[in-house]
Design an enzyme around this catalytic site. Structure first.
Site, PDB file in Angstrom:
ATOM      1  N   GLY A 131      16.766  24.679  53.312  1.00 53.62           N
ATOM      2  CA  GLY A 131      15.861  24.629  52.154  1.00 53.62           C
ATOM      3  C   GLY A 131      14.420  24.799  52.609  1.00 53.62           C
ATOM      4  CB  VAL A 158       2.513  33.816  64.926  1.00 52.52           C
ATOM      5  CG1 VAL A 158       1.886  35.177  65.187  1.00 52.52           C
ATOM      6  CG2 VAL A 158       3.902  33.975  64.293  1.00 52.52           C
ATOM      7  NE  ARG A 159      -3.705  33.588  63.528  1.00 52.70           N
ATOM      8  CZ  ARG A 159      -4.427  33.432  62.413  1.00 52.70           C
ATOM      9  NH1 ARG A 159      -5.127  32.335  62.238  1.00 52.70           N
ATOM     10  NH2 ARG A 159      -4.467  34.391  61.508  1.00 52.70           N
ATOM     11  NE  ARG A 176      20.701  24.197  52.463  1.00 54.65           N
ATOM     12  CZ  ARG A 176      20.076  24.040  51.293  1.00 54.65           C
ATOM     13  NH1 ARG A 176      20.412  24.782  50.269  1.00 54.65           N
ATOM     14  NH2 ARG A 176      19.149  23.127  51.146  1.00 54.65           N
ATOM     15  CG  ASP A 200      20.460  17.351  58.813  1.00 54.74           C
ATOM     16  OD1 ASP A 200      20.241  18.271  57.993  1.00 54.74           O
ATOM     17  OD2 ASP A 200      20.934  16.246  58.477  1.00 54.74           O
ATOM     18  CB  THR A 239      17.921  24.279  61.105  1.00 58.60           C
ATOM     19  OG1 THR A 239      17.741  24.528  59.722  1.00 58.60           O
ATOM     20  CG2 THR A 239      17.253  25.347  61.938  1.00 58.60           C
ATOM     21  CB  THR A 274      13.920  19.092  55.685  1.00 60.31           C
ATOM     22  OG1 THR A 274      14.542  18.470  54.546  1.00 60.31           O
ATOM     23  CG2 THR A 274      13.788  18.048  56.779  1.00 60.31           C
ATOM     24  CG  ASP A 303      16.043  16.343  51.961  1.00 58.49           C
ATOM     25  OD1 ASP A 303      15.516  16.305  50.837  1.00 58.49           O
ATOM     26  OD2 ASP A 303      17.033  17.053  52.234  1.00 58.49           O
ATOM     27  CG  ASP A 317      17.272  14.212  55.954  1.00 64.17           C
ATOM     28  OD1 ASP A 317      16.480  14.975  56.557  1.00 64.17           O
ATOM     29  OD2 ASP A 317      18.255  14.625  55.341  1.00 64.17           O
ATOM     30  N   GLY A 375      17.015  14.841  46.912  1.00 63.79           N
ATOM     31  CA  GLY A 375      17.560  14.062  48.015  1.00 63.79           C
ATOM     32  C   GLY A 375      19.048  13.843  47.807  1.00 63.79           C
ATOM     33  NE  ARG A 376      22.921  18.701  48.983  1.00 66.68           N
ATOM     34  CZ  ARG A 376      22.579  19.972  48.719  1.00 66.68           C
ATOM     35  NH1 ARG A 376      22.836  20.479  47.533  1.00 66.68           N
ATOM     36  NH2 ARG A 376      21.995  20.705  49.634  1.00 66.68           N
ATOM     37  CE  LYS A 393       6.427  -4.479  35.141  1.00 67.49           C
ATOM     38  NZ  LYS A 393       6.349  -3.614  36.293  1.00 67.49           N
ATOM     39  CB  SER A 434       6.539   2.226  30.080  1.00 72.04           C
ATOM     40  OG  SER A 434       5.636   2.056  31.148  1.00 72.04           O
ATOM     41  NE  ARG A 465      12.940  10.766  24.288  1.00 73.46           N
ATOM     42  CZ  ARG A 465      13.407  10.012  23.301  1.00 73.46           C
ATOM     43  NH1 ARG A 465      14.373   9.133  23.536  1.00 73.46           N
ATOM     44  NH2 ARG A 465      12.911  10.129  22.090  1.00 73.46           N
ATOM     45  NE  ARG A 522      13.532  23.694  48.601  1.00 68.33           N
ATOM     46  CZ  ARG A 522      14.826  23.913  48.355  1.00 68.33           C
ATOM     47  NH1 ARG A 522      15.634  22.896  48.138  1.00 68.33           N
ATOM     48  NH2 ARG A 522      15.298  25.117  48.352  1.00 68.33           N
TER      49      ARG A 522
END
Ligand code: F6P
Length: 329
Positions: A17, A30-31, A78, A109, A111, A132, A134, A136, A177-178, A219, A221, A252, A261
């Site tokens: 991702g 590159v530089r 991927r 990970d 990769t 990433t 994530d 993680d 975040g799977r 509260k 909300s 909601r 992303r």
């Protein structure tokens, strides 16, 4: 390392991702490589570019004006083909064809799992850079893209709070975040959410409902952040389960999705990417391979792929859970 082994030509690619700051990392690689007199090739679409020979040279001016841009100019994937033995053989042939003698992989990970296999089977020299949203991975306190993604998520939750508190509503906000609750936790604490549900820790609906009962009356909300991979289901599912029990809540749901992303990377991500790019090229030149560049306690460090992959991430959710509970009262 003998003269025969001296690295002259490196390939760089982004995989998995995409994450904001990947472009800043490409630019730094590159530089730095040109600074040391190396030739650089950009490999397109992650490992697919190696398998399918989709490669182009990268000069210092090819990475102008990209430090501020989200996404990745090299595109990402991927790769299914690279997961096969034949795919990796094709990838090695492409490297030989171009005379590429080392690779810098920017990704998560998945990769580095690919990198590990490639190194074992073909002896390719590879160094990794975290990329990433994530956050993680072992071997680093944070990953390129995480700071930007959490800032985006936090800003969106702030906006949701404005409307939620105008209507006495209970909102369920799903963040990415799977298998990682890092975005949920950070954005939850930073945006002042009342409850956060993460895949790393089982929090049943019961626990959520008793928290809601404690806060609901006082509260105007309530915001519950749900990581997409939570074991109770995503935000829609959690909202449905709560509503089943407490029909009186006006609920909601908002799923933030891929907006997290994109976007221009923050200072923190540009700095991490720039430092990582320099460190990765210098690590290769120093004869290192099979390591990932990470940042631990503010310093750039190298950790072997095997440790990164087997190690648990240093995130301390117990401490974050505790402060969230205190601060959301
Ligand atoms: O790994 C980054 C990530 O954004 C995860 O947070 C999310 O679960 C996943 O990728 C989504 O993948 P895709 O973009 O393929 O839908």
């Amino acid at each position: 390392m003998g003269t025969m082994d001296r690295i002259k030509h490196i390939g760089v690619f982004t995989s998995g991702g995409d994450a904001p700051g990947m472009n800043a990392a490409i630019r730094a690689v590159v530089r730095t490589a040109h600074f040391y007199g190396l030739q650089v090739s950009g490999i397109l679409e992650g490992y697919n570019g190696l398998v399918q020979n989709n490669i182009r040279p990268l000069g210092t001016r090819d990475v102008s004006n990209i430090i501020q841009r989200g996404g990745t100019i090299l595109r990402s994937a991927r790769s299914k083909e690279f997961m096969t033995v034949e795919g990796r053989c094709a990838a090695k042939r492409t490297m030989d064809l171009h005379g590429i003698d080392a690779l810098i992989a920017i990704g998560g990970d998945g990769t580095f799992r690919g990198a590990q296999a490639f190194m074992v089977e073909h002896g390719v020299r590879m160094v990794g850079i975290t990329g990433t949203i994530d956050n993680d991975m072992g071997g680093t306190d944070t990953t390129i893209g995480f700071d930007t993604a959490t800032n985006t998520a936090m800003e969106l939750v702030d906006r949701i709070r404005d409307t939620a508190s105008s209507h006495d509503r209970l909102f369920f906000v799903e963040v990415m975040g799977r298998s990682s609750g890092a975005i949920a936790m950070y954005c939850g604490i930073a945006a002042g959410a009342e409850f956060v549900m993460v895949p790393e820790r089982k929090q049943g609906i019961e626990e959520l409902i008793s928290a809601l009962e404690r806060t609901e009356k006082s509260k105007s909300s309530v915001i519950v952040i749900v990581a997409e991979g939570d074991e109770e289901g995503g935000a829609y599912e959690v909202a449905r389960k709560v509503k089943e029990r407490y029909a009186h809540y006006e609920t909601r749901v908002s799923v933030l999705g891929h907006v997290q992303r994109g976007g221009n990377p923050t200072v923190a991500d540009r700095m991490l990417a720039s430092r990582s790019g320099v460190a990765a090229v210098e690590a290769l030149l120093a004869g290192q391979a099979g390591v990932m560049v990470g940042q631990v306690n503010g310093r750039m460090v190298l950790t072997s792929f095997s440790e990164v992959l087997s190690g648990t991430s240093p995130r301390n959710h117990a401490e974050l859970d505790r402060i969230l509970a205190i601060l959301s009262t």
